[in-house]
Design a protein around this motif. Structure first.
Motif, mmCIF file in Angstrom:
data_model
loop_
_atom_site.group_PDB
_atom_site.id
_atom_site.type_symbol
_atom_site.label_atom_id
_atom_site.label_comp_id
_atom_site.label_asym_id
_atom_site.label_seq_id
_atom_site.Cartn_x
_atom_site.Cartn_y
_atom_site.Cartn_z
ATOM 1 N N UNK A 191 0.852 -1.187 0.000
ATOM 2 C CA UNK A 191 0.000 0.000 0.000
ATOM 3 C C UNK A 191 0.886 1.234 0.000
ATOM 4 N N UNK A 192 0.395 2.284 -0.631
ATOM 5 C CA UNK A 192 1.087 3.570 -0.591
ATOM 6 C C UNK A 192 0.150 4.535 0.117
ATOM 7 N N UNK A 193 0.537 4.971 1.311
ATOM 8 C CA UNK A 193 -0.373 5.823 2.077
ATOM 9 C C UNK A 193 0.145 7.259 2.207
ATOM 10 N N UNK A 194 1.420 7.408 2.619
ATOM 11 C CA UNK A 194 1.973 8.745 2.867
ATOM 12 C C UNK A 194 3.028 9.096 1.815
ATOM 13 N N UNK A 195 3.844 8.126 1.461
ATOM 14 C CA UNK A 195 4.958 8.364 0.537
ATOM 15 C C UNK A 195 4.435 8.870 -0.801
ATOM 16 N N UNK A 196 5.166 9.832 -1.397
ATOM 17 C CA UNK A 196 4.648 10.447 -2.628
ATOM 18 C C UNK A 196 4.706 9.502 -3.817
ATOM 19 N N UNK A 197 5.665 8.552 -3.807
ATOM 20 C CA UNK A 197 5.778 7.744 -5.025
ATOM 21 C C UNK A 197 6.008 6.268 -4.800
ATOM 22 N N UNK A 198 6.129 5.832 -3.563
ATOM 23 C CA UNK A 198 6.492 4.426 -3.345
ATOM 24 C C UNK A 198 5.656 3.801 -2.239
ATOM 25 N N UNK A 199 5.697 2.462 -2.196
ATOM 26 C CA UNK A 199 4.928 1.756 -1.168
ATOM 27 C C UNK A 199 5.509 2.036 0.217
ATOM 28 N N UNK A 200 4.609 2.208 1.197
ATOM 29 C CA UNK A 200 5.103 2.397 2.566
ATOM 30 C C UNK A 200 4.518 1.369 3.524
ATOM 31 N N UNK A 201 3.744 0.434 2.960
ATOM 32 C CA UNK A 201 3.241 -0.669 3.769
ATOM 33 C C UNK A 201 3.367 -1.950 2.947
ATOM 34 N N UNK A 202 3.857 -2.989 3.608
ATOM 35 C CA UNK A 202 4.140 -4.229 2.880
ATOM 36 C C UNK A 202 3.838 -5.434 3.762
ATOM 37 N N UNK A 203 3.067 -6.348 3.209
ATOM 38 C CA UNK A 203 2.876 -7.651 3.846
ATOM 39 C C UNK A 203 3.217 -8.713 2.812
ATOM 40 N N UNK A 204 4.171 -9.544 3.172
ATOM 41 C CA UNK A 204 4.633 -10.541 2.204
ATOM 42 C C UNK A 204 4.596 -11.937 2.798
ATOM 43 N N UNK A 205 4.484 -12.899 1.912
ATOM 44 C CA UNK A 205 4.524 -14.296 2.353
ATOM 45 C C UNK A 205 5.406 -15.070 1.378
ATOM 46 N N UNK A 206 6.224 -15.956 1.892
ATOM 47 C CA UNK A 206 7.028 -16.759 0.973
ATOM 48 C C UNK A 206 7.183 -18.186 1.457
ATOM 49 N N UNK A 207 7.449 -19.050 0.497
ATOM 50 C CA UNK A 207 7.593 -20.473 0.777
ATOM 51 C C UNK A 207 9.042 -20.868 0.549
ATOM 52 N N UNK A 208 9.621 -21.537 1.533
ATOM 53 C CA UNK A 208 10.993 -22.012 1.390
ATOM 54 C C UNK A 208 10.997 -23.462 0.929
ATOM 55 N N UNK A 209 12.090 -23.824 0.270
ATOM 56 C CA UNK A 209 12.267 -25.234 -0.054
ATOM 57 C C UNK A 209 12.267 -26.016 1.266
ATOM 58 N N UNK A 210 11.569 -27.124 1.304
ATOM 59 C CA UNK A 210 11.455 -27.885 2.547
ATOM 60 C C UNK A 210 10.138 -27.604 3.253
ATOM 61 N N UNK A 211 9.429 -26.547 2.820
ATOM 62 C CA UNK A 211 8.064 -26.346 3.292
ATOM 63 C C UNK A 211 7.823 -25.188 4.231
ATOM 64 N N UNK A 212 8.865 -24.637 4.862
ATOM 65 C CA UNK A 212 8.605 -23.569 5.836
ATOM 66 C C UNK A 212 8.034 -22.323 5.151
ATOM 67 N N UNK A 213 7.283 -21.565 5.931
ATOM 68 C CA UNK A 213 6.630 -20.359 5.420
ATOM 69 C C UNK A 213 7.240 -19.133 6.097
ATOM 70 N N UNK A 214 7.529 -18.111 5.300
ATOM 71 C CA UNK A 214 8.045 -16.850 5.835
ATOM 72 C C UNK A 214 6.989 -15.774 5.704
ATOM 73 N N UNK A 215 6.775 -15.004 6.766
ATOM 74 C CA UNK A 215 5.781 -13.933 6.736
ATOM 75 C C UNK A 215 6.458 -12.634 7.148
ATOM 76 N N UNK A 216 6.258 -11.597 6.342
ATOM 77 C CA UNK A 216 6.884 -10.306 6.628
ATOM 78 C C UNK A 216 5.806 -9.241 6.785
ATOM 79 N N UNK A 217 5.907 -8.496 7.865
ATOM 80 C CA UNK A 217 4.966 -7.414 8.153
ATOM 81 C C UNK A 217 5.825 -6.166 8.370
ATOM 82 N N UNK A 218 5.854 -5.301 7.365
ATOM 83 C CA UNK A 218 6.822 -4.191 7.377
ATOM 84 C C UNK A 218 6.114 -2.909 6.943
#
Ligand code: NAD
Length: 335
Positions: A191-218
């Motif tokens: 999401x871009x809320x305050x920044x004039x040209x770039x995202x300033x909110x990020x929620x990401x999810x990723x899958x690693x080899x072997x099955x583990x899940x990574x979650x990022x809240x930034x």
């Protein structure tokens, strides 16, 4: 005695200058910043020559190694100029703005035989170092999930990078470092809320080899600073506060036996909570000591240009995923 210099002595670079100034076996020979006032102020406070023209700094002070802490969009140009001149360089994170730039920096450093390190400083957080040691020992058993939270107020000075490149790159590098597994696929909502040209909110999810899940809240939209990491495995959960450098382990009382190498989850219930003693130190001092040691001994630094490249690649894929609302399969899976 190795001669060190810092180029870009804004909020991060001046800390590099301070650490070099205090480091044994290193002489801080000069600092450079295009802002004359900043250069003069930092030069005076560390009693070292200061320059607004960084090439003049290199020509006159002849440093063996440089910390480059200018805005991200300048990492490539100035990084190449330093490497061309045979100077060992630690480039602040992220390594560059594009994968092509990062690849060129790595290749140039190889050709010139100079050390290229990247400032992914969280690897030198003592709580992370202890956490990595314990994860590798298998204290949490098989890992199912790694989750980071990096929440901050909005920093108006950062205009050339969004929150994914600027902040989440720390977490992406941490996840690569702690999981030691390639990333198979990822997805982001931004999401871009305050920044004039770039995202300033990020929620990401990723899958690693072997099955583990990574979650990022930034994000940059939180009225306080939070830096947290949790790792959940079959034998329990680590929680790590990266700011206070605290590490806890919540035992799963139904943990699989120590002798069960796969440590498959059979049940979960609350067990003992262990506060793990951390020998605290300043991460930046450890990062720069690692860089200086790599230069002295001609070995790889803990965070190589390649690490910087792979982290950047994932960060850019997250940005693309956020833009096009699609899952990105990582073609080049690497550690
Ligand atoms: N590792 C970390 O935890 C961490 C924390 C903050 C910033 N950083 C990184 O450090 C870099 C700098 O960030 P910052 O927050 O210190 O930014 P900043 O704006 O506070 O400082 C950047 C400095 O570079 C100077 N500069 C700009 N162009 C220059 C040029 N051509 N020659 C010489 N100096 C020039 C500016 O005048 C300024 O003083 C960024 O890449 C950022 O991602 C890393």
């Amino acid at each position: 005695m190795l001669k060190a210099a810092v180029i870009g002595v804004g909020s991060m670079g001046r800390n590099h200058a301070r650490v070099y100034r205090e480091m044994e076996g290193v002489e801080l020979v000069g600092i450079g910043d295009q802002n004359a006032q900043t250069a003069a102020k930092v030069g005076a406070s560390f009693v070292v020559p200061y320059y607004t023209d960084y090439l003049k700094l290199i020509d006159e002070c002849k440093p063996d190694l440089v910390s480059l802490a200018v805005p991200t969009s300048l990492h490539f140009k100035i990084g190449c100029e330093l490497i061309e001149r045979g100077v060992h360089v630690l480039i602040e994170k992220p390594i560059a703005s594009t994968v092509e730039e990062a690849e060129k920096l790595i290749e140039l450093a190889r050709q010139k035989g100079v050390t290229l390190a990247v400032g992914h400083i969280e690897r030198f957080n003592p709580a992370v170092m202890e956490l990595r040691r314990r994860v590798r020992e298998g204290m949490a058993g098989r890992i199912y999930k790694i989750h980071t939270q990096r929440l901050s107020p909005y920093p108006p000075r950062i205009q050339d990078a969004g929150v994914v490149l600027d902040l989440a790159s720390h977490d992406i590098d941490l996840m690569r470092y702690l999981m030691e597994r390639p990333v198979l696929r990822l997805y982001a909502e931004t999401l871009q809320t305050i920044h004039s040209g770039r995202e300033d909110m990020f929620n990401g999810i990723m899958r690693f080899q072997g099955g583990a899940i990574g979650i990022l809240d930034v994000n940059w939209i939180t009225p306080t600073k939070i830096r947290r990491l949790t790792i959940t495995g079959a034998r329990g959960m680590f929680t790590c506060d990266l700011l206070s450098q605290e590490l806890f382990f919540y035992e799963n009382e139904n943990a699989p036996s120590q002798w069960d190498t796969l440590s498959i989850l059979r049940g979960v219930s609350e067990g003992n909570v262990l506060g793990i003693r951390i020998a605290r130190h300043e991460p930046l001092a450890a990062e720069l000591a690692d860089f200086v040691g790599a230069v002295e001994r001609g070995i790889s630094p803990t965070v190589t240009g390649y690490d910087g490249l792979e982290t950047l690649r994932i960060a850019l894929d997250f940005m693309r995923s956020g833009e096009v609302s699609e899952i990105i399969n990582e073609e080049k899976v690497a550690l």
